[in-house]
Design a protein around this motif. Structure first.
Motif, PDB file in Angstrom:
ATOM      1  N   CYS A   6       0.852  -1.180   0.000  1.00 21.30           N
ATOM      2  CA  CYS A   6       0.000   0.000   0.000  1.00 21.30           C
ATOM      3  C   CYS A   6       0.890   1.233   0.000  1.00 21.30           C
ATOM      4  N   CYS A  58      -0.124   5.650   5.362  1.00 26.20           N
ATOM      5  CA  CYS A  58      -0.251   4.241   5.724  1.00 26.20           C
ATOM      6  C   CYS A  58       1.094   3.687   6.188  1.00 26.20           C
ATOM      7  N   HIS A 112       1.975  -1.376   5.061  1.00 26.35           N
ATOM      8  CA  HIS A 112       0.920  -2.352   4.874  1.00 26.35           C
ATOM      9  C   HIS A 112       1.108  -3.092   3.571  1.00 26.35           C
ATOM     10  N   HIS A 171      -9.029  -2.888   2.419  1.00 28.62           N
ATOM     11  CA  HIS A 171      -8.030  -2.034   3.058  1.00 28.62           C
ATOM     12  C   HIS A 171      -8.121  -0.606   2.535  1.00 28.62           C
ATOM     13  N   HIS A 215      -8.457   4.105   3.856  1.00 24.34           N
ATOM     14  CA  HIS A 215      -8.161   5.314   3.083  1.00 24.34           C
ATOM     15  C   HIS A 215      -9.380   5.938   2.426  1.00 24.34           C
TER      16      HIS A 215
HETATM   17 ZN   LIG Z   1      -2.883   1.444   3.329  1.00 22.48          ZN
END
Ligand SMILES: [Zn+2]
Length: 119
Positions: free
Chosen positions: A23, A28, A31, A57, A62
């Motif tokens: 990610c 973040c 991840h 996710h 987000h």
């Molecule tokens: Zn993320």
């Protein structure tokens, strides 16, 4: 134009691989998600676009919609294995040793199926 890259298939056209998705959202943590596919990575990414923990996710952490471009740009092939049983075994080893956060998130949901209903 040179033909240097012509021999190598695009990563998304490879099959029987272990892949990792990272990610890249700014806020973040590290991840990532590790998975395996016996079909081409491209087909597997199509599944991720429709449902599953990567999509969740992005949606939950987000509030964004996961795009195909994000999936393709952030997917890395980390291993290759043509034997199906060994491929599954390898996936387990990578998940156990690297403990990617997006995989862990799904495992929690599998252990506590009622969490979904309460949320
Ligand atoms: Zn993320």
């Amino acid at each position: 134009m040179r033909n240097k890259t012509a021999k190598k298939p695009a990563p998304t056209q490879e099959a029987n691989v272990i892949y990792q998705h990272n990610c890249t959202a700014e806020d973040c943590g590290p991840h990532s998600y590790i998975g395996m596919t016996r079909t081409t990575l491209s087909r597997r990414l199509t599944c991720h676009l429709q449902n599953g923990s990567i999509k969740e996710h992005y949606h939950e952490k987000h509030q964004t919609k996961l795009t195909r471009q994000q999936l393709e740009e952030n997917a890395t092939i980390i291993d290759r294995e043509t034997d199906a049983r060994r491929l599954m075994f390898l996936e387990d080893i990578y998940i156990e040793s690297l403990k990617p956060a997006i995989n862990q998130q799904t495992r929690d949901l599998q252990i506590l199926p009622t969490r979904k209903l309460r949320a």
